[in-house]
Motif scaffolding. Structure first.
Motif, PDB file in Angstrom:
ATOM      1  N   GLY A   1       0.856  -1.190   0.000  1.00  0.00           N
ATOM      2  CA  GLY A   1       0.000   0.000   0.000  1.00  0.00           C
ATOM      3  C   GLY A   1       0.882   1.226   0.000  1.00  0.00           C
ATOM      4  O   GLY A   1       1.916   1.256  -0.647  1.00  0.00           O
ATOM      5  N   ASN A   2       0.500   2.214   0.771  1.00  0.00           N
ATOM      6  CA  ASN A   2       1.293   3.437   0.894  1.00  0.00           C
ATOM      7  C   ASN A   2       1.933   3.508   2.267  1.00  0.00           C
ATOM      8  O   ASN A   2       1.418   2.940   3.237  1.00  0.00           O
ATOM      9  CB  ASN A   2       0.401   4.669   0.707  1.00  0.00           C
ATOM     10  CG  ASN A   2      -0.059   4.823  -0.715  1.00  0.00           C
ATOM     11  OD1 ASN A   2       0.735   4.712  -1.648  1.00  0.00           O
ATOM     12  ND2 ASN A   2      -1.342   5.070  -0.896  1.00  0.00           N
ATOM     13  N   ALA A   3       3.036   4.218   2.353  1.00  0.00           N
ATOM     14  CA  ALA A   3       3.620   4.540   3.654  1.00  0.00           C
ATOM     15  C   ALA A   3       2.587   5.382   4.413  1.00  0.00           C
ATOM     16  O   ALA A   3       1.625   5.869   3.812  1.00  0.00           O
ATOM     17  CB  ALA A   3       4.920   5.311   3.442  1.00  0.00           C
ATOM     18  N   PRO A   4       2.745   5.560   5.715  1.00  0.00           N
ATOM     19  CA  PRO A   4       1.743   6.304   6.490  1.00  0.00           C
ATOM     20  C   PRO A   4       1.376   7.646   5.850  1.00  0.00           C
ATOM     21  O   PRO A   4       2.247   8.461   5.550  1.00  0.00           O
ATOM     22  CB  PRO A   4       2.416   6.498   7.842  1.00  0.00           C
ATOM     23  CG  PRO A   4       3.317   5.310   7.967  1.00  0.00           C
ATOM     24  CD  PRO A   4       3.832   5.080   6.566  1.00  0.00           C
ATOM     25  N   ALA A   5       0.084   7.808   5.620  1.00  0.00           N
ATOM     26  CA  ALA A   5      -0.444   9.033   5.014  1.00  0.00           C
ATOM     27  C   ALA A   5      -1.913   9.144   5.388  1.00  0.00           C
ATOM     28  O   ALA A   5      -2.662   8.179   5.284  1.00  0.00           O
ATOM     29  CB  ALA A   5      -0.294   8.998   3.501  1.00  0.00           C
ATOM     30  N   SER A   6      -2.287  10.321   5.841  1.00  0.00           N
ATOM     31  CA  SER A   6      -3.703  10.577   6.082  1.00  0.00           C
ATOM     32  C   SER A   6      -4.033  11.930   5.480  1.00  0.00           C
ATOM     33  O   SER A   6      -3.150  12.710   5.127  1.00  0.00           O
ATOM     34  CB  SER A   6      -4.041  10.511   7.574  1.00  0.00           C
ATOM     35  OG  SER A   6      -3.235  11.386   8.311  1.00  0.00           O
ATOM     36  N   GLU A   7      -5.307  12.184   5.363  1.00  0.00           N
ATOM     37  CA  GLU A   7      -5.753  13.350   4.630  1.00  0.00           C
ATOM     38  C   GLU A   7      -7.022  13.873   5.288  1.00  0.00           C
ATOM     39  O   GLU A   7      -7.824  13.102   5.813  1.00  0.00           O
ATOM     40  CB  GLU A   7      -6.004  12.884   3.190  1.00  0.00           C
ATOM     41  CG  GLU A   7      -6.560  13.879   2.236  1.00  0.00           C
ATOM     42  CD  GLU A   7      -8.078  13.845   2.176  1.00  0.00           C
ATOM     43  OE1 GLU A   7      -8.634  14.672   1.446  1.00  0.00           O
ATOM     44  OE2 GLU A   7      -8.722  13.044   2.869  1.00  0.00           O
ATOM     45  N   ALA A   8      -7.189  15.200   5.290  1.00  0.00           N
ATOM     46  CA  ALA A   8      -8.421  15.830   5.769  1.00  0.00           C
ATOM     47  C   ALA A   8      -9.033  16.566   4.587  1.00  0.00           C
ATOM     48  O   ALA A   8      -8.316  17.178   3.793  1.00  0.00           O
ATOM     49  CB  ALA A   8      -8.119  16.807   6.902  1.00  0.00           C
ATOM     50  N   HIS A   9     -10.360  16.484   4.465  1.00  0.00           N
ATOM     51  CA  HIS A   9     -10.992  17.112   3.311  1.00  0.00           C
ATOM     52  C   HIS A   9     -12.350  17.712   3.653  1.00  0.00           C
ATOM     53  O   HIS A   9     -12.985  17.343   4.637  1.00  0.00           O
ATOM     54  CB  HIS A   9     -11.131  16.124   2.148  1.00  0.00           C
ATOM     55  CG  HIS A   9     -11.955  14.918   2.498  1.00  0.00           C
ATOM     56  ND1 HIS A   9     -11.401  13.784   3.046  1.00  0.00           N
ATOM     57  CD2 HIS A   9     -13.278  14.672   2.392  1.00  0.00           C
ATOM     58  CE1 HIS A   9     -12.350  12.889   3.253  1.00  0.00           C
ATOM     59  NE2 HIS A   9     -13.509  13.401   2.869  1.00  0.00           N
ATOM     60  N   PHE A  10     -12.743  18.615   2.775  1.00  0.00           N
ATOM     61  CA  PHE A  10     -14.049  19.263   2.832  1.00  0.00           C
ATOM     62  C   PHE A  10     -14.527  19.335   1.391  1.00  0.00           C
ATOM     63  O   PHE A  10     -13.793  19.790   0.515  1.00  0.00           O
ATOM     64  CB  PHE A  10     -13.904  20.670   3.433  1.00  0.00           C
ATOM     65  CG  PHE A  10     -15.188  21.437   3.518  1.00  0.00           C
ATOM     66  CD1 PHE A  10     -16.127  21.140   4.485  1.00  0.00           C
ATOM     67  CD2 PHE A  10     -15.446  22.469   2.640  1.00  0.00           C
ATOM     68  CE1 PHE A  10     -17.315  21.858   4.578  1.00  0.00           C
ATOM     69  CE2 PHE A  10     -16.629  23.195   2.723  1.00  0.00           C
ATOM     70  CZ  PHE A  10     -17.567  22.893   3.697  1.00  0.00           C
ATOM     71  N   VAL A  11     -15.729  18.846   1.139  1.00  0.00           N
ATOM     72  CA  VAL A  11     -16.245  18.780  -0.223  1.00  0.00           C
ATOM     73  C   VAL A  11     -17.457  19.691  -0.357  1.00  0.00           C
ATOM     74  O   VAL A  11     -18.348  19.670   0.495  1.00  0.00           O
ATOM     75  CB  VAL A  11     -16.628  17.329  -0.600  1.00  0.00           C
ATOM     76  CG1 VAL A  11     -17.112  17.262  -2.042  1.00  0.00           C
ATOM     77  CG2 VAL A  11     -15.453  16.387  -0.384  1.00  0.00           C
ATOM     78  N   ILE A  12     -17.470  20.470  -1.418  1.00  0.00           N
ATOM     79  CA  ILE A  12     -18.607  21.333  -1.740  1.00  0.00           C
ATOM     80  C   ILE A  12     -19.245  20.747  -2.995  1.00  0.00           C
ATOM     81  O   ILE A  12     -18.611  20.681  -4.045  1.00  0.00           O
ATOM     82  CB  ILE A  12     -18.145  22.778  -2.016  1.00  0.00           C
ATOM     83  CG1 ILE A  12     -17.374  23.325  -0.827  1.00  0.00           C
ATOM     84  CG2 ILE A  12     -19.341  23.661  -2.352  1.00  0.00           C
ATOM     85  CD1 ILE A  12     -16.502  24.504  -1.165  1.00  0.00           C
ATOM     86  N   TRP A  13     -20.481  20.289  -2.859  1.00  0.00           N
ATOM     87  CA  TRP A  13     -21.198  19.674  -3.981  1.00  0.00           C
ATOM     88  C   TRP A  13     -22.184  20.661  -4.562  1.00  0.00           C
ATOM     89  O   TRP A  13     -22.891  21.352  -3.833  1.00  0.00           O
ATOM     90  CB  TRP A  13     -21.972  18.439  -3.512  1.00  0.00           C
ATOM     91  CG  TRP A  13     -21.106  17.384  -2.921  1.00  0.00           C
ATOM     92  CD1 TRP A  13     -20.946  17.112  -1.589  1.00  0.00           C
ATOM     93  CD2 TRP A  13     -20.266  16.471  -3.602  1.00  0.00           C
ATOM     94  NE1 TRP A  13     -20.059  16.083  -1.418  1.00  0.00           N
ATOM     95  CE2 TRP A  13     -19.626  15.670  -2.639  1.00  0.00           C
ATOM     96  CE3 TRP A  13     -19.987  16.247  -4.949  1.00  0.00           C
ATOM     97  CZ2 TRP A  13     -18.732  14.663  -2.977  1.00  0.00           C
ATOM     98  CZ3 TRP A  13     -19.097  15.242  -5.268  1.00  0.00           C
ATOM     99  CH2 TRP A  13     -18.482  14.461  -4.301  1.00  0.00           C
ATOM    100  N   SER A  14     -22.269  20.704  -5.899  1.00  0.00           N
ATOM    101  CA  SER A  14     -23.303  21.480  -6.571  1.00  0.00           C
ATOM    102  C   SER A  14     -23.774  20.693  -7.786  1.00  0.00           C
ATOM    103  O   SER A  14     -23.174  19.674  -8.140  1.00  0.00           O
ATOM    104  CB  SER A  14     -22.788  22.863  -6.987  1.00  0.00           C
ATOM    105  OG  SER A  14     -21.980  22.764  -8.130  1.00  0.00           O
ATOM    106  N   ASN A  15     -24.823  21.169  -8.438  1.00  0.00           N
ATOM    107  CA  ASN A  15     -25.336  20.469  -9.614  1.00  0.00           C
ATOM    108  C   ASN A  15     -24.351  20.504 -10.781  1.00  0.00           C
ATOM    109  O   ASN A  15     -24.279  19.568 -11.563  1.00  0.00           O
ATOM    110  CB  ASN A  15     -26.666  21.082 -10.063  1.00  0.00           C
ATOM    111  CG  ASN A  15     -27.768  20.773  -9.081  1.00  0.00           C
ATOM    112  OD1 ASN A  15     -27.791  19.710  -8.472  1.00  0.00           O
ATOM    113  ND2 ASN A  15     -28.679  21.716  -8.906  1.00  0.00           N
ATOM    114  N   ARG A  16     -23.579  21.580 -10.907  1.00  0.00           N
ATOM    115  CA  ARG A  16     -22.703  21.773 -12.052  1.00  0.00           C
ATOM    116  C   ARG A  16     -21.273  21.295 -11.812  1.00  0.00           C
ATOM    117  O   ARG A  16     -20.641  20.721 -12.683  1.00  0.00           O
ATOM    118  CB  ARG A  16     -22.687  23.249 -12.449  1.00  0.00           C
ATOM    119  CG  ARG A  16     -22.166  23.470 -13.842  1.00  0.00           C
ATOM    120  CD  ARG A  16     -22.249  24.948 -14.253  1.00  0.00           C
ATOM    121  NE  ARG A  16     -20.895  25.412 -14.496  1.00  0.00           N
ATOM    122  CZ  ARG A  16     -20.208  26.229 -13.723  1.00  0.00           C
ATOM    123  NH1 ARG A  16     -20.719  26.712 -12.631  1.00  0.00           N
ATOM    124  NH2 ARG A  16     -18.991  26.584 -14.037  1.00  0.00           N
TER     125      ARG A  16
END
Length: 178
Positions: free
Chosen positions: A62-77
């Motif tokens: 797999g990958n070496a230690p890695a984590s990620e934080a995210h925020f997603v903005i969804w729209s129709n377009r």
């Protein structure tokens, strides 16, 4: 970056409300983390090489230690993903809070804009990443938050540790109009 497809989701209700950022473990890629692995493929590969150069080959599957934080903005377009990657090779410690088991790191951030099958990924410098060592007694005491100002077309971020804003970790990110 290459083309990818964000997972189909509902339109973001009340994008201006502050919400907790979501975290993903990128060490073992899965369908649930595929979007974030795609955003960070080059950095994950570099982090894997960093570990290999040190003689650490435990992560060959797999990958070496890695984590990620995210925020997603969804729209129709189109949809936008604000993402911060935490790896040993790309981050520096900004502050440590041993009394509450929290570390704040400065890590690379990217914004990926999805329109249909097209994706445009932009590097955004460094942003704060919150690492928590185990569960805290008060889940509202420490966290990374984000919201979206629709009128100003700005993503807003903030980070608190032990109910206090961390200096230098609150900022606005303008999103492109295209």
């Amino acid at each position: 970056m290459g083309a990818s497809q964000a997972q189909a989701q509902a339109v973001t209700a009340d994008p201006g409300a502050w919400r907790t950022m979501s975290y993903a473990n990128l060490q073992t890629p899965s369908p649930a983390t595929a979007t974030y692995v795609d955003i960070w493929k080059d950095a994950l590969d570099a982090n894997n090489r960093y570990y290999e150069k040190r003689g650490d080959r435990r992560f060959a599957g797999g990958n070496a230690p890695a984590s990620e934080a995210h925020f997603v903005i969804w729209s129709n377009r189109r949809s936008a993903v604000f993402s911060v990657l935490d790896t040993a090779s790309h981050c520096t410690t900004k502050a440590s809070f041993p009394d509450v088991g929290a570390t704040v790191k400065l890590c690379p951030m990217r914004i990926a804009i999805y329109e249909g099958l097209q994706v445009k990924t932009m590097d955004g410098g460094k942003a704060c990443f919150l690492e928590l060592a185990g569960p805290s007694g008060d889940p509202q005491a420490s966290g990374a938050y984000a919201s979206y100002d629709v009128t100003g077309r700005r993503l807003k971020t903030g980070l608190i540790v032990n109910h206090t804003a961390v200096d230098g970790c609150s900022f606005d990110v303008p999103l492109p109009r295209q």
